[in-house]
Design an enzyme around this catalytic site. Sequence first.
Site, PDB file in Angstrom:
ATOM      1  N   THR A  29      69.819   4.411  72.429  1.00 43.69           N
ATOM      2  CA  THR A  29      70.448   5.763  72.248  1.00 43.69           C
ATOM      3  C   THR A  29      69.292   6.777  72.219  1.00 43.69           C
ATOM      4  OG1 THR A  29      72.536   4.995  71.510  1.00 43.69           O
ATOM      5  CG2 THR A  29      72.111   7.358  71.303  1.00 43.69           C
ATOM      6  N   GLY A  83      64.713   3.548  71.308  1.00 38.75           N
ATOM      7  CA  GLY A  83      63.702   4.514  71.093  1.00 38.75           C
ATOM      8  C   GLY A  83      63.547   4.292  69.530  1.00 38.75           C
ATOM      9  N   ALA A  84      63.155   5.450  68.667  1.00 38.04           N
ATOM     10  CA  ALA A  84      62.549   5.499  67.420  1.00 38.04           C
ATOM     11  C   ALA A  84      62.337   6.775  66.888  1.00 38.04           C
ATOM     12  CB  ALA A  84      61.977   4.471  66.772  1.00 38.04           C
ATOM     13  N   LYS A  95      65.443   4.787  62.387  1.00 37.77           N
ATOM     14  CA  LYS A  95      66.294   5.055  63.570  1.00 37.77           C
ATOM     15  C   LYS A  95      67.361   5.803  62.922  1.00 37.77           C
ATOM     16  CE  LYS A  95      66.802   2.487  66.770  1.00 37.77           C
ATOM     17  NZ  LYS A  95      66.649   3.451  67.372  1.00 37.77           N
ATOM     18  N   GLU A 104      73.096   0.040  66.991  1.00 39.67           N
ATOM     19  CA  GLU A 104      71.643  -0.133  67.314  1.00 39.67           C
ATOM     20  C   GLU A 104      71.196  -1.516  66.669  1.00 39.67           C
ATOM     21  OE1 GLU A 104      70.267   4.355  68.703  1.00 39.67           O
ATOM     22  OE2 GLU A 104      69.707   3.616  66.581  1.00 39.67           O
ATOM     23  N   LYS A 122      55.841   9.751  67.024  1.00 39.14           N
ATOM     24  CA  LYS A 122      56.740   8.883  66.314  1.00 39.14           C
ATOM     25  C   LYS A 122      55.943   7.800  65.460  1.00 39.14           C
ATOM     26  CE  LYS A 122      60.365  10.760  68.294  1.00 39.14           C
ATOM     27  NZ  LYS A 122      61.427  10.117  69.071  1.00 39.14           N
TER      28      LYS A 122
HETATM   29  C1  5RP Z   1      69.618   7.266  67.915  1.00 40.67           C
HETATM   30  C2  5RP Z   1      67.796   6.560  67.509  1.00 40.67           C
HETATM   31  C3  5RP Z   1      67.062   7.394  68.570  1.00 40.67           C
HETATM   32  O1  5RP Z   1      66.373   5.791  69.120  1.00 40.67           O
HETATM   33  C4  5RP Z   1      65.850   8.074  68.040  1.00 40.67           C
HETATM   34  O2  5RP Z   1      66.578   9.134  67.333  1.00 40.67           O
HETATM   35  C5  5RP Z   1      64.824   8.295  68.853  1.00 40.67           C
HETATM   36  O3  5RP Z   1      65.601   9.423  69.795  1.00 40.67           O
HETATM   37  P1  5RP Z   1      64.848  10.376  71.078  1.00 40.67           P
HETATM   38  O4  5RP Z   1      64.171   9.277  71.796  1.00 40.67           O
HETATM   39  O5  5RP Z   1      65.761  11.259  71.326  1.00 40.67           O
HETATM   40  O6  5RP Z   1      63.534  10.845  70.382  1.00 40.67           O
HETATM   41  O7  5RP Z   1      67.728   5.992  66.537  1.00 40.67           O
HETATM   42  O8  5RP Z   1      70.447   6.859  66.873  1.00 40.67           O
END
Ligand code: 5RP
Length: 219
Positions: A29, A83-84, A95, A104, A122
């Site tokens: 997500t 993602g993270a 996350k 997740e 990140k």
């Molecule tokens: C959602 C997550 C996403 O992976 C994390 O917030 C990174 O988001 P983005 O790709 O928008 O930077 O853990 O619950």
Amino acid sequence: MMSQDGLKFRAAAAAIEYLDDQRIIGVGTGSTVNHFIDLLGDFKSRLDGAVSSSEASTERLKKIGIPVIDLNSAGSIDLYVDGADEINPSLQLIKGGGGALTREKIVAAASRQFVCIADESKLVDVLGSFPLPVEVIPMSRSFVARELVRLGGQPEWRKDFVTDNGNDILDLHNLSIVDPPNMEKQINSIAGVVTVGLFASRPADVVLVGTACGLQKLT
Ligand code: 5RP
């Protein structure tokens, strides 16, 4: 100079190379994963479907014609892409910035390979500058918050936000997480906690980082 979104796209595009003969993949997500989902459109004939980690990703997958499969019917998954919010040198993660941490974590745990995609902002030496999300059963919110203070953090209720599972999120500020596996265990053992967004006992296997100079692969 490439934008942060451009760097996210760069990481997402690199994850496409991990598609092989898997018929079902796990999909995370967030804005980085959204690029991955959009790119998946060109490969959908190779897939039976995807296990999704959130209602938002489910909607996006369906929109491009990728069937969403219940994890209970999928068995174990070969590849999970997500993602993270923070990534340390051991590929342990924070996350849950988007609130999807519990699903997740389940899909990551059920997957043989976890490929994390992120832009270079990140990467950190020590996890904790990004407030650590903790999903809690609503009736336990104040109790859990007091317990989290005892662990040295400063919890903040993410007001006006309900997770896909109908729960609340506490974002834990001011932590320097020097022992992520231990912190993960401690927080997960508080009654009322559904999941902490610390991915330490199951870190990423590979991190694909979009940087201004190109793609960096961490293993
Ligand atoms: C959602 C997550 C996403 O992976 C994390 O917030 C990174 O988001 P983005 O790709 O928008 O930077 O853990 O619950």
